[in-house]
Scaffold this motif. Sequence first.
Motif, PDB file in Angstrom:
ATOM      1  N   ASP A   1      37.788  37.985  38.739  1.00 52.08           N
ATOM      2  CA  ASP A   1      36.924  36.811  38.574  1.00 52.08           C
ATOM      3  C   ASP A   1      36.956  35.910  39.807  1.00 52.08           C
ATOM      4  N   GLN A   2      38.168  35.765  40.355  1.00 49.48           N
ATOM      5  CA  GLN A   2      38.333  34.880  41.516  1.00 49.48           C
ATOM      6  C   GLN A   2      37.563  35.410  42.728  1.00 49.48           C
ATOM      7  N   ILE A   3      37.701  36.724  42.967  1.00 48.08           N
ATOM      8  CA  ILE A   3      37.045  37.300  44.156  1.00 48.08           C
ATOM      9  C   ILE A   3      35.529  37.313  43.988  1.00 48.08           C
ATOM     10  N   LEU A   4      35.036  37.554  42.769  1.00 45.30           N
ATOM     11  CA  LEU A   4      33.594  37.510  42.525  1.00 45.30           C
ATOM     12  C   LEU A   4      33.078  36.085  42.721  1.00 45.30           C
ATOM     13  N   GLY A   5      33.854  35.116  42.247  1.00 45.91           N
ATOM     14  CA  GLY A   5      33.477  33.709  42.429  1.00 45.91           C
ATOM     15  C   GLY A   5      33.393  33.341  43.905  1.00 45.91           C
ATOM     16  N   ASN A   6      34.365  33.828  44.695  1.00 45.61           N
ATOM     17  CA  ASN A   6      34.370  33.544  46.134  1.00 45.61           C
ATOM     18  C   ASN A   6      33.143  34.136  46.819  1.00 45.61           C
ATOM     19  N   VAL A   7      32.799  35.378  46.438  1.00 49.85           N
ATOM     20  CA  VAL A   7      31.641  36.056  47.037  1.00 49.85           C
ATOM     21  C   VAL A   7      30.352  35.296  46.718  1.00 49.85           C
ATOM     22  N   ILE A   8      30.201  34.925  45.413  1.00 47.50           N
ATOM     23  CA  ILE A   8      28.974  34.228  45.001  1.00 47.50           C
ATOM     24  C   ILE A   8      28.863  32.880  45.723  1.00 47.50           C
ATOM     25  N   GLU A   9      29.991  32.159  45.816  1.00 43.93           N
ATOM     26  CA  GLU A   9      29.982  30.843  46.460  1.00 43.93           C
ATOM     27  C   GLU A   9      29.573  30.964  47.939  1.00 43.93           C
ATOM     28  N   MET A  10      30.161  31.961  48.636  1.00 48.30           N
ATOM     29  CA  MET A  10      29.829  32.155  50.051  1.00 48.30           C
ATOM     30  C   MET A  10      28.382  32.620  50.201  1.00 48.30           C
ATOM     31  N   TRP A  11      27.944  33.476  49.280  1.00 41.51           N
ATOM     32  CA  TRP A  11      26.569  34.023  49.325  1.00 41.51           C
ATOM     33  C   TRP A  11      25.547  32.886  49.232  1.00 41.51           C
ATOM     34  N   VAL A  12      25.742  32.026  48.234  1.00 45.69           N
ATOM     35  CA  VAL A  12      24.804  30.912  48.028  1.00 45.69           C
ATOM     36  C   VAL A  12      24.849  29.957  49.227  1.00 45.69           C
ATOM     37  N   ASP A  13      26.076  29.730  49.743  1.00 37.83           N
ATOM     38  CA  ASP A  13      26.250  28.818  50.865  1.00 37.83           C
ATOM     39  C   ASP A  13      25.530  29.319  52.123  1.00 37.83           C
TER      40      ASP A  13
ATOM     41  N   VAL B   1      23.527  47.209  47.123  1.00 33.47           N
ATOM     42  CA  VAL B   1      24.500  47.875  46.235  1.00 33.47           C
ATOM     43  C   VAL B   1      24.496  47.199  44.863  1.00 33.47           C
ATOM     44  N   LEU B   2      24.573  45.872  44.848  1.00 36.06           N
ATOM     45  CA  LEU B   2      24.631  45.117  43.590  1.00 36.06           C
ATOM     46  C   LEU B   2      23.371  45.320  42.754  1.00 36.06           C
ATOM     47  N   LEU B   3      22.206  45.274  43.394  1.00 36.33           N
ATOM     48  CA  LEU B   3      20.942  45.333  42.653  1.00 36.33           C
ATOM     49  C   LEU B   3      20.594  46.753  42.213  1.00 36.33           C
ATOM     50  N   GLN B   4      20.887  47.750  43.057  1.00 31.25           N
ATOM     51  CA  GLN B   4      20.390  49.096  42.790  1.00 31.25           C
ATOM     52  C   GLN B   4      21.441  50.056  42.229  1.00 31.25           C
ATOM     53  N   ASN B   5      22.729  49.671  42.303  1.00 34.02           N
ATOM     54  CA  ASN B   5      23.774  50.552  41.785  1.00 34.02           C
ATOM     55  C   ASN B   5      24.903  49.695  41.201  1.00 34.02           C
ATOM     56  N   THR B   6      24.612  49.092  40.042  1.00 39.37           N
ATOM     57  CA  THR B   6      25.530  48.112  39.447  1.00 39.37           C
ATOM     58  C   THR B   6      26.883  48.728  39.111  1.00 39.37           C
ATOM     59  N   SER B   7      26.890  49.955  38.577  1.00 38.68           N
ATOM     60  CA  SER B   7      28.157  50.593  38.175  1.00 38.68           C
ATOM     61  C   SER B   7      29.062  50.790  39.398  1.00 38.68           C
ATOM     62  N   PHE B   8      28.482  51.207  40.528  1.00 38.95           N
ATOM     63  CA  PHE B   8      29.284  51.380  41.747  1.00 38.95           C
ATOM     64  C   PHE B   8      29.837  50.030  42.197  1.00 38.95           C
ATOM     65  N   PHE B   9      28.997  48.971  42.122  1.00 40.01           N
ATOM     66  CA  PHE B   9      29.428  47.647  42.560  1.00 40.01           C
ATOM     67  C   PHE B   9      30.619  47.168  41.731  1.00 40.01           C
ATOM     68  N   SER B  10      30.607  47.401  40.404  1.00 38.43           N
ATOM     69  CA  SER B  10      31.708  46.968  39.523  1.00 38.43           C
ATOM     70  C   SER B  10      33.016  47.648  39.917  1.00 38.43           C
ATOM     71  N   LEU B  11      32.935  48.969  40.144  1.00 36.23           N
ATOM     72  CA  LEU B  11      34.134  49.711  40.556  1.00 36.23           C
ATOM     73  C   LEU B  11      34.629  49.237  41.923  1.00 36.23           C
ATOM     74  N   PHE B  12      33.703  49.053  42.819  1.00 35.69           N
ATOM     75  CA  PHE B  12      34.045  48.630  44.185  1.00 35.69           C
ATOM     76  C   PHE B  12      34.686  47.243  44.171  1.00 35.69           C
ATOM     77  N   LEU B  13      34.158  46.339  43.334  1.00 34.96           N
ATOM     78  CA  LEU B  13      34.697  44.983  43.229  1.00 34.96           C
ATOM     79  C   LEU B  13      36.148  45.033  42.755  1.00 34.96           C
ATOM     80  N   GLY B  14      36.430  45.906  41.764  1.00 31.87           N
ATOM     81  CA  GLY B  14      37.794  46.074  41.268  1.00 31.87           C
ATOM     82  C   GLY B  14      38.733  46.563  42.362  1.00 31.87           C
ATOM     83  N   GLU B  15      38.266  47.520  43.153  1.00 33.41           N
ATOM     84  CA  GLU B  15      39.083  48.062  44.244  1.00 33.41           C
ATOM     85  C   GLU B  15      39.376  46.978  45.294  1.00 33.41           C
ATOM     86  N   MET B  16      38.373  46.151  45.608  1.00 35.60           N
ATOM     87  CA  MET B  16      38.568  45.095  46.602  1.00 35.60           C
ATOM     88  C   MET B  16      39.524  44.020  46.083  1.00 35.60           C
TER      89      MET B  16
END
Length: 584
Positions: free
Chosen positions: A546-558, A522-537
């Motif tokens: 910013d906080q929720i995106l940071g949490n996702v990235i931190e868990m993803w890398v981990d 979703v993030l790589l192939q449909n960025t606009s949908f991902f932005s809207l979806f992130l806001g909804e979540m």
Amino acid sequence: LLDFLDQHPFSFTPLIQRSLEFAVSYVFTEAGEGVVFERFIVQCMNLIKMIVKNYAYKPSKYIEDSSPETVEAHKIKTAFFTYPTLMEICRRLVTHYFLLTEEELAMWEEDPEGFTAEETGGDSWKYSLRPCTEVLFIDIFHEYNQTLTPVLLEMVHSLQGTTNMEDTSAILIKDAVYNAVGLAAYELFDSVDFDQWFKNQLLAELQVSHNRYKPIRRRVIWLIGQWISVKFKSDLRPLLYEAIRNLLQDQDLVVSVNKSCSGLNEFYDFEFRTDQFLPYLESMFTLLFQLLQEVTECDTKMHVLHVLSCVNERVNVQIRPYVGCLVQYLPLLWKQSEEHNMLRCAILTTLIHLVQALGAESRNLYPFLLPIIQLSTDVSQPPHVYLLEDGLELWLVTLENSPCLTLELLRIFQNMSALLELSSENLKNCFKIINAYVFLSSTEFLQMYAADLCRSFCELLKDITTEGQVQVLKVVENILKVNPILGPQIFKALLPSVFRGIVDGERYPMLMSTYLGIMGRVLLQNTSFFSLFLGEMACELGQELDQILGNVIEMWVDRMDNITQPERRKLSALALISLLPSLN
């Protein structure tokens, strides 16, 4: 007594000696003559068999590791089964109980197919005399093979050469001995040079055309079928194909159809070489097809179809020039087999191999093929209980060999929602079928079935194992891969649970890896949908974006190490890198 032995073997130990003496004297000595009857003999043989085979009476390799009860029972058995006793049991089984009776020979003449079905089927080894004697022979020979091998080999050596046609008794003895050698094939591996025996005697016996030699011709081809996977040189197979072809042309073949087909069927093992068989393909296929039309018993038709399927599977596309007649006949056979679901299963298996052999040309079969798939996979139709598994395989093979997605193929998918609700062992094939539709034509398919599919998947994910969830989400990931624009919209209802699984740090590595694969798509192939979806979540979870995106990235890398597949690791890396140009 049998139930007592079965349930309480050690309590039975004091009765082992008496039981064996009783059963063996009545069944294998003159004491039983004029007294015993079939059902009594069967029960006695079952008693002997259960004592011989009982695991409670078998000591460990090192005797000191065995219980005293086991050692005691084993001693009683060993003391009873002396060489003279074993030799007499073996000889009587072969030369008395294995012999075809006058009643059986008469039935063979009057109703060949019925005789074959009766002989190979029967009720079971527990209740029917012939299967019971054969099972007892196999078990005793396995347990005491070192003692009994010389006894059986002596019988074989006494039967060298062709038997006198006028001596019916000698012919029936030879049939019985050959039966024993076939049943004991694995035990005799080191004691019989089967290749030499085949070349020097058995092949010649297959060529004896005298009517009275029918039992031997039939038994020899069965015997070869028993040995083919045990010990038989590949170089000898053309000779064998020639002999089988002659048997298939024999007017008397129908009397031994299952024996001949069994023999032929065994040849398609791992040593099968297509180049050896191709010179015989046309004639074999034609003769088998003629046989399929001539026989009337359901079991026999199933057996012939099974052999045709094996031939088809082995030679694959090289069968194409010869299948026209079979393709024309199968619709008629399907119609005639309305009351015989097991025969219909055999037809489905034959169609699976036909479609694989015909490839894209199988589209010509759709008028017959697709209604069969429709019926077999419709859970509201009673026959689906028998036909579903093979029907799903035929559906999948049809899609895999389809050059394009037709409207008729699309309509069949209406059966899928009910199949997914079943949550049965067939789910894996259901997912493969969905993937096949996606890869054939995702846009057409999703336009018709997207809502149904999302609804089914959401329901399925509520009540399925973790491994099952992974399989469902892999299908979702494939749809996102093939259709990145439409895919996220279709599965919007399913994505929040995936997102929460990442944020919460799902512990099951395979499931976490699949979550990251879906979100990466979703993030790589449909960025606009991902932005809207992130806001909804962020709103749903009551957090700053910013906080929720940071949490996702931190868990993803981990959890990157959870991802073992190189393609998925690459996808996650690309997805995370795609965030770098962001002004965030």
